[in-house]
Design a protein around this motif. Structure first.
Motif, PDB file in Angstrom:
ATOM      1  N   UNK A   4       3.743 -12.788 -24.342  1.00 16.73           N
ATOM      2  CA  UNK A   4       3.109 -13.530 -25.420  1.00 16.73           C
ATOM      3  C   UNK A   4       3.763 -14.896 -25.585  1.00 16.73           C
ATOM      4  N   UNK A   5       5.083 -14.930 -25.509  1.00 26.98           N
ATOM      5  CA  UNK A   5       5.781 -16.209 -25.654  1.00 26.98           C
ATOM      6  C   UNK A   5       5.518 -17.106 -24.445  1.00 26.98           C
ATOM      7  N   UNK A   6       5.375 -16.517 -23.249  1.00 26.46           N
ATOM      8  CA  UNK A   6       5.019 -17.301 -22.063  1.00 26.46           C
ATOM      9  C   UNK A   6       3.670 -17.976 -22.261  1.00 26.46           C
ATOM     10  N   UNK A   7       2.745 -17.234 -22.795  1.00 24.26           N
ATOM     11  CA  UNK A   7       1.410 -17.771 -23.038  1.00 24.26           C
ATOM     12  C   UNK A   7       1.467 -18.910 -24.050  1.00 24.26           C
ATOM     13  N   UNK A   8       2.198 -18.687 -25.131  1.00 26.10           N
ATOM     14  CA  UNK A   8       2.305 -19.710 -26.171  1.00 26.10           C
ATOM     15  C   UNK A   8       3.017 -20.962 -25.659  1.00 26.10           C
ATOM     16  N   UNK A   9       4.059 -20.759 -24.877  1.00 23.43           N
ATOM     17  CA  UNK A   9       4.782 -21.923 -24.343  1.00 23.43           C
ATOM     18  C   UNK A   9       3.911 -22.706 -23.366  1.00 23.43           C
ATOM     19  N   UNK A  10       3.108 -22.009 -22.611  1.00 27.15           N
ATOM     20  CA  UNK A  10       2.184 -22.680 -21.693  1.00 27.15           C
ATOM     21  C   UNK A  10       1.149 -23.472 -22.465  1.00 27.15           C
ATOM     22  N   UNK A  11       0.619 -22.872 -23.512  1.00 22.53           N
ATOM     23  CA  UNK A  11      -0.346 -23.591 -24.349  1.00 22.53           C
ATOM     24  C   UNK A  11       0.285 -24.828 -24.988  1.00 22.53           C
ATOM     25  N   UNK A  12       1.513 -24.672 -25.449  1.00 17.10           N
ATOM     26  CA  UNK A  12       2.205 -25.813 -26.067  1.00 17.10           C
ATOM     27  C   UNK A  12       2.413 -26.947 -25.065  1.00 17.10           C
ATOM     28  N   UNK A  13       2.803 -26.579 -23.857  1.00 13.29           N
ATOM     29  CA  UNK A  13       3.021 -27.631 -22.852  1.00 13.29           C
ATOM     30  C   UNK A  13       1.708 -28.331 -22.510  1.00 13.29           C
ATOM     31  N   UNK A  14       0.608 -27.583 -22.451  1.00  8.15           N
ATOM     32  CA  UNK A  14      -0.690 -28.204 -22.187  1.00  8.15           C
ATOM     33  C   UNK A  14      -1.088 -29.144 -23.326  1.00  8.15           C
ATOM     34  N   UNK A  19      -1.509 -34.686 -25.828  1.00 11.48           N
ATOM     35  CA  UNK A  19      -1.074 -35.596 -26.894  1.00 11.48           C
ATOM     36  C   UNK A  19      -0.337 -36.809 -26.334  1.00 11.48           C
ATOM     37  N   UNK A  20       0.448 -36.595 -25.293  1.00 12.19           N
ATOM     38  CA  UNK A  20       1.199 -37.709 -24.703  1.00 12.19           C
ATOM     39  C   UNK A  20       0.324 -38.571 -23.799  1.00 12.19           C
ATOM     40  N   UNK A  21      -0.867 -38.101 -23.518  1.00 12.54           N
ATOM     41  CA  UNK A  21      -1.767 -38.863 -22.663  1.00 12.54           C
ATOM     42  C   UNK A  21      -1.515 -38.652 -21.187  1.00 12.54           C
ATOM     43  N   UNK A  22      -0.669 -37.702 -20.838  1.00 11.45           N
ATOM     44  CA  UNK A  22      -0.397 -37.415 -19.424  1.00 11.45           C
ATOM     45  C   UNK A  22      -1.613 -36.821 -18.726  1.00 11.45           C
ATOM     46  N   UNK A  23      -2.361 -36.028 -19.457  1.00 18.12           N
ATOM     47  CA  UNK A  23      -3.535 -35.377 -18.881  1.00 18.12           C
ATOM     48  C   UNK A  23      -4.683 -35.472 -19.878  1.00 18.12           C
ATOM     49  N   UNK A  24      -5.898 -35.414 -19.327  1.00 20.26           N
ATOM     50  CA  UNK A  24      -7.067 -35.385 -20.208  1.00 20.26           C
ATOM     51  C   UNK A  24      -7.316 -33.944 -20.633  1.00 20.26           C
ATOM     52  N   UNK A  25      -8.135 -33.776 -21.638  1.00 21.44           N
ATOM     53  CA  UNK A  25      -8.443 -32.431 -22.127  1.00 21.44           C
ATOM     54  C   UNK A  25      -9.134 -31.613 -21.042  1.00 21.44           C
ATOM     55  N   UNK A  26      -9.947 -32.269 -20.220  1.00 18.53           N
ATOM     56  CA  UNK A  26     -10.641 -31.569 -19.131  1.00 18.53           C
ATOM     57  C   UNK A  26      -9.646 -31.054 -18.099  1.00 18.53           C
ATOM     58  N   UNK A  27      -8.655 -31.879 -17.757  1.00 11.64           N
ATOM     59  CA  UNK A  27      -7.637 -31.459 -16.793  1.00 11.64           C
ATOM     60  C   UNK A  27      -6.822 -30.288 -17.337  1.00 11.64           C
TER      61      UNK A  27
END
Length: 113
Positions: A4-14, A19-27
């Motif tokens: 569960x924490x792996x999933x949440x951490x992955x979501x947070x990184x995405x 937010x930082x503009x590194x990737x678009x929402x589609x990516x």
């Protein structure tokens, strides 16, 4: 709970990448979709392995093995009856011989007592 924490951490990184503009929402959505598919495939493999292990412990036969045996029996039935009869009679004599040996051993044990 680590899954569960792996999933949440992955979501947070995405979300941080968006937010930082590194990737678009589609990516991010594509990456998340690929990550979920990989996780689903890994889970599917684990489940299949566990089911196969449990079924083999129970002594069940796989469908493929059953079909192969079924075809072999059908081919034996189609074959000449003499071959089948000879094989069967050979097995019976071997069984009779082993039964005679077992009976002799049992008789010797009774005499010895």
């Amino acid at each position: 709970m680590s899954k569960n924490s792996d999933f949440l951490s992955t979501l947070r990184s995405f979300t941080n990448n968006v937010q930082l503009g590194n990737k678009s929402a589609t990516e991010v959505a594509d990456s998340l979709n690929a990550w979920l598919k990989e996780g689903g495939e890994a889970l599917k493999v684990k489940i299949e392995d566990e089911v196969e292990r449990s079924v083999s412990k129970m002594g069940f036969v796989k469908r493929g093995e059953f079909e192969a045996l079924k075809q072999e029996v059908a081919s034996l039935k189609k074959g000449s009856p003499m071959k089948v009869a000879k094989k069967a009679s050979g097995k019976k004599s071997a069984v009779k011989t082993s039964l005679k040996k077992t009976a002799k051993k049992a008789a010797k044990k009774k005499v010895a007592k």
